[in-house]
Design a protein around this motif. Structure first.
Motif, PDB file in Angstrom:
ATOM      1  N   GLY A   1      -6.010   1.203 -12.618  1.00 15.90           N
ATOM      2  CA  GLY A   1      -6.468   0.493 -11.435  1.00 15.90           C
ATOM      3  C   GLY A   1      -6.348   1.194 -10.187  1.00 15.90           C
ATOM      4  N   ASP A   2      -7.185   0.504  -9.165  1.00 13.08           N
ATOM      5  CA  ASP A   2      -6.933   1.188  -7.759  1.00 13.08           C
ATOM      6  C   ASP A   2      -5.840   1.352  -7.136  1.00 13.08           C
ATOM      7  OD1 ASP A   2      -9.596   1.895  -7.740  1.00 13.08           O
ATOM      8  OD2 ASP A   2     -10.437  -0.394  -6.800  1.00 13.08           O
ATOM      9  N   PHE A   3      -4.773   0.241  -7.501  1.00 12.62           N
ATOM     10  CA  PHE A   3      -3.639   0.306  -7.044  1.00 12.62           C
ATOM     11  C   PHE A   3      -2.716   1.356  -7.888  1.00 12.62           C
ATOM     12  CE2 PHE A   3       1.082  -0.683  -7.324  1.00 12.62           C
ATOM     13  CZ  PHE A   3       1.454  -0.857  -5.942  1.00 12.62           C
ATOM     14  N   GLY A   4      -2.909   1.790  -8.977  1.00 11.30           N
ATOM     15  CA  GLY A   4      -2.237   2.630  -9.924  1.00 11.30           C
ATOM     16  C   GLY A   4      -2.683   4.146  -9.095  1.00 11.30           C
ATOM     17  N   LEU A   5      -4.134   4.286  -8.890  1.00  9.62           N
ATOM     18  CA  LEU A   5      -4.349   5.443  -8.142  1.00  9.62           C
ATOM     19  C   LEU A   5      -3.772   5.688  -6.757  1.00  9.62           C
ATOM     20  CD1 LEU A   5      -6.343   7.953  -7.903  1.00  9.62           C
ATOM     21  CD2 LEU A   5      -8.028   6.456  -6.913  1.00  9.62           C
ATOM     22  N   PHE A   6      -3.918   4.449  -6.195  1.00  5.12           N
ATOM     23  CA  PHE A   6      -2.824   4.533  -5.043  1.00  5.12           C
ATOM     24  C   PHE A   6      -1.367   5.213  -5.067  1.00  5.12           C
ATOM     25  CE2 PHE A   6      -0.276   2.880  -1.393  1.00  5.12           C
ATOM     26  CZ  PHE A   6      -0.966   3.262  -0.318  1.00  5.12           C
ATOM     27  N   PHE A   7      -0.829   4.419  -6.060  1.00  2.00           N
ATOM     28  CA  PHE A   7       0.596   4.788  -6.255  1.00  2.00           C
ATOM     29  C   PHE A   7       0.661   6.246  -6.803  1.00  2.00           C
ATOM     30  CE2 PHE A   7       4.452   4.516  -8.652  1.00  2.00           C
ATOM     31  CZ  PHE A   7       5.338   3.949  -7.670  1.00  2.00           C
ATOM     32  N   THR A   8      -0.126   6.536  -7.594  1.00  5.01           N
ATOM     33  CA  THR A   8      -0.070   7.837  -8.066  1.00  5.01           C
ATOM     34  C   THR A   8      -0.365   9.033  -6.868  1.00  5.01           C
ATOM     35  OG1 THR A   8      -0.707   7.394 -10.297  1.00  5.01           O
ATOM     36  CG2 THR A   8      -1.356   9.611  -9.707  1.00  5.01           C
TER      37      THR A   8
END
Length: 80
Positions: free
Chosen positions: A55-62
């Motif tokens: 998801g988008d939060f995962g992309l942000f965290f990555t």
């Protein structure tokens, strides 16, 4: 549209990484560029370590993790 979201998330992650890595940032614009590069770097590195986020939060965290690592590496090279 996905590319635009990727760039925005990468830029925000780079800005936040610059705030977290006080003294190792290079200004808002360069930190945003590092965030976008960090998104690519984190997307390459984390799966190799067996870690993945969705998801988008995962992309942000990555992107954030990648940007912090890149800022740390750039800071080490800059000091040398």
């Amino acid at each position: 549209m996905n590319t635009l979201v990727f760039l925005i998330i990468g830029a925000l992650a780079g800005w936040l990484a610059g705030v977290v890595m006080k003294g190792r940032g290079f200004g808002v614009v360069i930190n945003m560029v590092v965030g976008v590069l960090g998104a690519f770097f984190g997307g390459w590195l984390l799966p190799k370590l067996g870690v993945s986020f969705g998801g988008d939060f995962g992309l942000f965290f990555t992107a954030f993790i990648g940007a912090v690592v890149l800022l740390a590496l750039i800071g080490l090279v800059k000091k040398a």
